[in-house]
Design a protein around this motif. Structure first.
Motif, PDB file in Angstrom:
ATOM      1  N   HIS A  17       0.838  -1.194   0.000  1.00 32.86           N
ATOM      2  CA  HIS A  17       0.000   0.000   0.000  1.00 32.86           C
ATOM      3  C   HIS A  17       0.879   1.253   0.000  1.00 32.86           C
ATOM      4  O   HIS A  17       0.699   2.147  -0.828  1.00 32.86           O
ATOM      5  CB  HIS A  17      -0.911  -0.023   1.237  1.00 32.86           C
ATOM      6  CG  HIS A  17      -1.835   1.142   1.327  1.00 32.86           C
ATOM      7  ND1 HIS A  17      -3.122   1.033   1.771  1.00 32.86           N
ATOM      8  CD2 HIS A  17      -1.660   2.453   1.029  1.00 32.86           C
ATOM      9  CE1 HIS A  17      -3.701   2.220   1.733  1.00 32.86           C
ATOM     10  NE2 HIS A  17      -2.822   3.101   1.302  1.00 32.86           N
ATOM     11  N   GLU A  43       1.501   4.232  -2.715  1.00 35.72           N
ATOM     12  CA  GLU A  43       1.294   5.660  -2.405  1.00 35.72           C
ATOM     13  C   GLU A  43       2.468   6.498  -2.916  1.00 35.72           C
ATOM     14  O   GLU A  43       2.282   7.548  -3.527  1.00 35.72           O
ATOM     15  CB  GLU A  43       1.180   5.870  -0.885  1.00 35.72           C
ATOM     16  CG  GLU A  43      -0.011   5.200  -0.240  1.00 35.72           C
ATOM     17  CD  GLU A  43      -1.270   6.047  -0.291  1.00 35.72           C
ATOM     18  OE1 GLU A  43      -1.356   6.941  -1.168  1.00 35.72           O
ATOM     19  OE2 GLU A  43      -2.167   5.803   0.529  1.00 35.72           O
ATOM     20  N   TRP A  69      -2.078  10.670   5.331  1.00 34.11           N
ATOM     21  CA  TRP A  69      -0.696  10.323   5.676  1.00 34.11           C
ATOM     22  C   TRP A  69       0.219  11.427   5.182  1.00 34.11           C
ATOM     23  O   TRP A  69      -0.157  12.230   4.319  1.00 34.11           O
ATOM     24  CB  TRP A  69      -0.278   8.975   5.113  1.00 34.11           C
ATOM     25  CG  TRP A  69      -0.270   8.864   3.611  1.00 34.11           C
ATOM     26  CD1 TRP A  69      -1.269   8.348   2.844  1.00 34.11           C
ATOM     27  CD2 TRP A  69       0.775   9.271   2.697  1.00 34.11           C
ATOM     28  NE1 TRP A  69      -0.921   8.414   1.515  1.00 34.11           N
ATOM     29  CE2 TRP A  69       0.330   8.976   1.397  1.00 34.11           C
ATOM     30  CE3 TRP A  69       2.037   9.840   2.856  1.00 34.11           C
ATOM     31  CZ2 TRP A  69       1.099   9.230   0.262  1.00 34.11           C
ATOM     32  CZ3 TRP A  69       2.801  10.101   1.727  1.00 34.11           C
ATOM     33  CH2 TRP A  69       2.325   9.788   0.448  1.00 34.11           C
ATOM     34  N   CYS A 110      -6.156   9.374   2.978  1.00 34.39           N
ATOM     35  CA  CYS A 110      -6.174   7.915   2.815  1.00 34.39           C
ATOM     36  C   CYS A 110      -6.637   7.253   4.098  1.00 34.39           C
ATOM     37  O   CYS A 110      -6.167   7.599   5.174  1.00 34.39           O
ATOM     38  CB  CYS A 110      -4.799   7.383   2.445  1.00 34.39           C
ATOM     39  SG  CYS A 110      -4.796   5.582   2.316  1.00 34.39           S
ATOM     40  N   HIS A 129      -1.059   1.903   7.296  1.00 37.35           N
ATOM     41  CA  HIS A 129       0.275   2.225   6.795  1.00 37.35           C
ATOM     42  C   HIS A 129       1.371   1.738   7.732  1.00 37.35           C
ATOM     43  O   HIS A 129       1.162   1.666   8.941  1.00 37.35           O
ATOM     44  CB  HIS A 129       0.414   3.749   6.620  1.00 37.35           C
ATOM     45  CG  HIS A 129      -0.560   4.313   5.638  1.00 37.35           C
ATOM     46  ND1 HIS A 129      -1.252   5.474   5.844  1.00 37.35           N
ATOM     47  CD2 HIS A 129      -0.969   3.852   4.431  1.00 37.35           C
ATOM     48  CE1 HIS A 129      -2.042   5.712   4.815  1.00 37.35           C
ATOM     49  NE2 HIS A 129      -1.890   4.750   3.948  1.00 37.35           N
TER      50      HIS A 129
HETATM   51 ZN   LIG Z   1      -2.843   4.991   1.921  1.00 36.82          ZN
END
Ligand SMILES: [Zn+2]
Length: 212
Positions: free
Chosen positions: A95, A99, A169, A179, A183
């Motif tokens: 993920h 990003e 984030w 988001c 994370h």
């Molecule tokens: Zn994210």
């Protein structure tokens, strides 16, 4: 409404909670560490009260879990929730790799339009609507993404709006990115990034992301 512990502690793999509602094989819980498909990140795998979770579905701010047949749970029962950490950790690494790649691509090509993203356990992908090919930029993109990973930057994940459960984030490199996924704590945790380009259709570009 389920309290999402996976945001405040995305590293928790077991949680004692209680059953909040039951409708056949579908239950909700008071608190959860079990992520449900959202923002392209796939659901976790695991168990609630020892029963396998077959499906996790986010509706509004609630999460509904479908259990395997034959459960004997009742509302108010204390239960232990366990998630498959190997899977979750790969999802978190992929993920965040996605990003970083997305932010770099948007910075390089401001006119590109993201049309989809999916994060699975083996790989992530981002789809763009674009009439050019990303191929010539791919090696530099991989290097730039890896440099951010290797710089071991702290990843801040926090609420922008607690009541509406909006999250963002932030790392040094970029401004805040909205988001609601889970994370990793620092970029180094991602490991080694490998990128592959494909062309899923006319006017479409796809970047596949692998981590090891
Ligand atoms: Zn994210």
């Amino acid at each position: 409404m389920t309290k999402k512990i996976f945001w405040q502690d995305p590293y928790l793999t077991e949680l004692e909670t209680t059953i909040a509602s039951i409708d056949g094989n579908q239950v909700t819980v008071a608190e959860t560490i079990f992520y449900a498909l959202s923002g392209g990140q796939e659901s976790d795998a695991g168990t609630i009260g020892g029963y396998k979770v077959l499906d996790a579905k986010k509706e509004g701010m609630e999460i509904f879990y479908t259990l395997e047949d034959g459960h004997t749970l009742q509302v108010g029962n204390p239960v232990k929730m366990v998630i498959d950490w190997e899977r979750r950790h790969r999802l978190m690494r992929l993920h965040f790799a996605a990003e970083i790649v997305l932010e770099l691509v948007m910075r390089r090509f401001p006119e590109i339009i993201k049309v989809g993203a999916h994060i699975a356990q083996e790989k992530a992908r981002i789809d763009f609507a674009w009439d050019q090919t990303i191929s010539p930029y791919l090696p530099a993109l991989q290097q730039e993404a890896q440099a951010i990973v290797d710089a071991d930057q702290e990843i801040i994940s926090a609420f922008s709006d607690v009541a509406l459960e909006r999250r963002y984030w932030k790392i040094n490199e970029f401004s805040e990115v909205p988001c609601g996924g889970t994370h990793v704590k620092t970029t180094r945790e991602i490991g080694t990034i490998r990128l592959k380009r494909s062309n899923p259709g006319k006017g479409r570009e796809r970047i596949e992301i692998y981590v090891s």
